[in-house]
Scaffold this active site. Structure first.
Site, PDB file in Angstrom:
ATOM      1  N   ASP A   9       0.818  -1.219   0.000  1.00  0.00           N
ATOM      2  CA  ASP A   9       0.000   0.000   0.000  1.00  0.00           C
ATOM      3  C   ASP A   9       0.850   1.267   0.000  1.00  0.00           C
ATOM      4  O   ASP A   9       0.657   2.162  -0.821  1.00  0.00           O
ATOM      5  CB  ASP A   9      -0.902   0.068   1.251  1.00  0.00           C
ATOM      6  CG  ASP A   9      -2.034  -0.955   1.205  1.00  0.00           C
ATOM      7  OD1 ASP A   9      -2.383  -1.418   0.101  1.00  0.00           O
ATOM      8  OD2 ASP A   9      -2.560  -1.282   2.292  1.00  0.00           O
ATOM      9  N   ARG A  65       0.335   4.864  17.167  1.00  0.00           N
ATOM     10  CA  ARG A  65      -0.106   5.850  16.160  1.00  0.00           C
ATOM     11  C   ARG A  65       0.201   7.299  16.526  1.00  0.00           C
ATOM     12  O   ARG A  65       0.694   8.051  15.692  1.00  0.00           O
ATOM     13  CB  ARG A  65      -1.595   5.691  15.846  1.00  0.00           C
ATOM     14  CG  ARG A  65      -1.988   4.362  15.222  1.00  0.00           C
ATOM     15  CD  ARG A  65      -1.100   3.954  14.104  1.00  0.00           C
ATOM     16  NE  ARG A  65      -1.562   2.733  13.456  1.00  0.00           N
ATOM     17  CZ  ARG A  65      -0.838   2.035  12.606  1.00  0.00           C
ATOM     18  NH1 ARG A  65       0.390   2.416  12.287  1.00  0.00           N
ATOM     19  NH2 ARG A  65      -1.320   0.942  12.075  1.00  0.00           N
ATOM     20  N   ASP A 121      -7.314   3.595  12.830  1.00  0.00           N
ATOM     21  CA  ASP A 121      -5.997   4.219  12.685  1.00  0.00           C
ATOM     22  C   ASP A 121      -6.041   5.551  11.947  1.00  0.00           C
ATOM     23  O   ASP A 121      -5.306   6.475  12.272  1.00  0.00           O
ATOM     24  CB  ASP A 121      -5.023   3.237  12.033  1.00  0.00           C
ATOM     25  CG  ASP A 121      -4.649   2.111  12.996  1.00  0.00           C
ATOM     26  OD1 ASP A 121      -4.607   2.382  14.211  1.00  0.00           O
ATOM     27  OD2 ASP A 121      -4.418   0.988  12.539  1.00  0.00           O
ATOM     28  N   SER A 155      -4.401  -9.100   7.883  1.00  0.00           N
ATOM     29  CA  SER A 155      -3.816  -7.784   8.092  1.00  0.00           C
ATOM     30  C   SER A 155      -3.160  -7.820   9.466  1.00  0.00           C
ATOM     31  O   SER A 155      -3.825  -8.041  10.474  1.00  0.00           O
ATOM     32  CB  SER A 155      -4.924  -6.729   8.034  1.00  0.00           C
ATOM     33  OG  SER A 155      -4.440  -5.546   8.617  1.00  0.00           O
TER      34      SER A 155
HETATM   35  N1  ARG Z   1      -8.210  -3.013  16.380  1.00  0.00           N
HETATM   36  C1  ARG Z   1      -6.933  -2.555  16.829  1.00  0.00           C
HETATM   37  C2  ARG Z   1      -6.935  -1.070  16.993  1.00  0.00           C
HETATM   38  O1  ARG Z   1      -7.757  -0.414  16.440  1.00  0.00           O
HETATM   39  C3  ARG Z   1      -5.803  -3.040  15.970  1.00  0.00           C
HETATM   40  C4  ARG Z   1      -5.733  -2.540  14.575  1.00  0.00           C
HETATM   41  C5  ARG Z   1      -4.596  -3.216  13.912  1.00  0.00           C
HETATM   42  N2  ARG Z   1      -4.431  -2.917  12.535  1.00  0.00           N
HETATM   43  C6  ARG Z   1      -4.225  -3.851  11.614  1.00  0.00           C
HETATM   44  N3  ARG Z   1      -3.923  -3.475  10.422  1.00  0.00           N
HETATM   45  N4  ARG Z   1      -4.319  -5.132  11.841  1.00  0.00           N
HETATM   46  O2  ARG Z   1      -6.107  -0.541  17.678  1.00  0.00           O
END
Ligand code: ARG
Length: 414
Positions: free
Chosen positions: A22, A102, A131, A183
């Site tokens: 990506d 993040r 995110d 993912s």
């Molecule tokens: N659900 C979790 C959060 O919002 C993890 C997200 C992880 N991202 C991923 N691309 N698997 O913090």
């Protein structure tokens, strides 16, 4: 949805870059669609990927400059430890590794944008996740004048094949390994695995989904003991050996991971209004949170302990919701820093296949009083004082009982 009017909107964009498909495709796409110069930024949060060569790769893909830095120490000190001090587990389970990473990455993106005189940042998050919220709210809170571009919400490259074709047509090399259908987002504090078969809530996570933990069935036989030492709420030693945070977390990840401890399979509420199935691995975080909570029980007075437990949920929500740089997070951190001053000592944990339990705790700032607690010789508790205490403590209930009797609402007669 490429919008020709975006051309020229930004002169220079700092793009969060992992070297994956990506974010690799984002570089030529942003150059073409925004006509902007691209600077990439990659931060090492302990994701366990080899970042040597990533700068060269970004430049080959069309970036005019590429910044890379090791954020692990800072991640631990400024984000993970404050979350430990607060006992932050989202919806009671998720130790928030992605959510904590993040704001740090977003902050660095903003700083790099300033250094390079860029007028926007870009990230590779989808329009459906948490995110994007964390990146964008952080950017708004730190640099409201900067633009934010989220190519995955704009472009028409809907599948991996579309993205590979796009890159190929431009002579750009992209990773075309046959990736697992998941993912995965991993850093020092844990790992999240989603998508694929796991979208069905009834399906057990497949064996190849796990990254950091062994299957408990294949864990070593028997058990092992580990001592985690804390100072002012922060872990500082393992088995009496002082160590820095990054090394300490790595060591506990390895130990608990070997025993298959720290697997979490949960359905959670996302900020953007949907529920998602998330599979997490947090071997070291599981042991650290367990040990910290144990010392809270030993070292905090009852009122502070209960307040901490209540605020800990709010703190976890703040982290999850992407508002780390907001005033409430800062104010609550001040409370947790203060409350953690007396959280010192060691906790002993026995680790066996898929299981960790506390078996001992000791602390110079413990509020446990042997004399008051004992049922043997040396008891200092004045049992005669309990008589007067109960007289007053129960007084209100005597009043309730007599009124209920008079008004015919005596529970004995109903
Ligand atoms: N659900 C979790 C959060 O919002 C993890 C997200 C992880 N991202 C991923 N691309 N698997 O913090």
């Amino acid at each position: 949805m490429s919008n020709p009017s975006n051309h020229g909107r930004y002169k220079k964009i700092v793009c969060a870059y992992s070297g994956g498909l990506d974010t690799s495709v984002m570089i030529p796409w942003l150059r073409e669609n925004y006509g902007a110069e691209i600077v990439t930024y990659t931060g090492d949060l302990g994701q366990g990927e080899d970042l040597t060569g990533i700068r060269a790769k970004a430049l080959r893909t069309g970036a005019s400059a590429a910044e890379v830095d090791d954020l692990q120490e800072r991640f631990v000190r400024e984000f993970i430890w404050p979350a430990v001090k607060a006992g932050a587990l989202y919806e009671g389970q998720y130790p928030l590794h992605t959510a904590l990473g993040r704001p740090l990455l977003a902050r660095r993106l903003v700083e790099v944008a300033r250094q390079h005189g860029a007028d926007a940042i870009a990230h590779g998050c989808t329009g459906k996740g948490n995110d994007q919220v964390r990146f964008e709210v952080t950017s708004m809170a730190l640099a409201p004048d900067l633009g934010v571009v989220a190519p995955l919400r704009e472009w028409e490259l809907l599948t991996r094949e579309d993205e590979v074709d796009y890159a190929f047509a431009r002579g750009i090399q992209v990773p075309i390994t046959r990736e697992k259908p998941y993912s995965i987002d991993q850093n020092l504090w844990g790992c999240a695995i989603e998508c694929g078969e796991m979208e069905n809530l009834w399906t057990e996570p497949p064996a190849d989904a796990w990254q950091m933990t062994a299957d408990p069935v294949e864990a070593p036989r028997g058990s092992t003991e580990v001592l985690i030492g804390f100072e002012a709420g922060v872990p500082v030693s393992i088995d009496g050996v002082a160590m820095g945070g990054v090394q300490l977390i790595r060591a506990l990840n390895e130990l608990a991971g070997r025993y298959g401890v720290g697997r979490i399979d949960m359905v959670e509420n996302r900020v953007v209004g949907l529920k998602s199935r998330e599979v997490y691995e947090a071997p070291g975080a599981t042991l650290i949170h367990m040990a910290h909570l144990e010392l809270e029980r030993v070292c905090l007075d009852r009122a502070t302990f209960n307040m901490m437990r209540r605020l800990s949920q709010d703190f976890a929500n703040i982290i999850y919701d992407g508002v780390w740089f907001g005033p409430l997070r800062e104010n609550l951190s001040a409370f947790f820093d203060q409350a953690n001053h007396t959280i010192n000592g060691e906790v002993r944990i026995r680790v066996s296949a898929g299981r960790a339990i506390v078996t001992g705790r000791r602390s110079a700032t413990s509020l446990y009083d042997d004399g008051l607690a004992t049922y043997s010789h040396g008891d200092t508790f004045d049992r005669t004082a309990a008589v007067g205490f109960l007289k007053l403590y129960g007084l209100g209930y005597r009043t309730v009982a007599s009124v209920r009797r008079k008004t015919g609402r005596d529970p004995l007669n109903s």
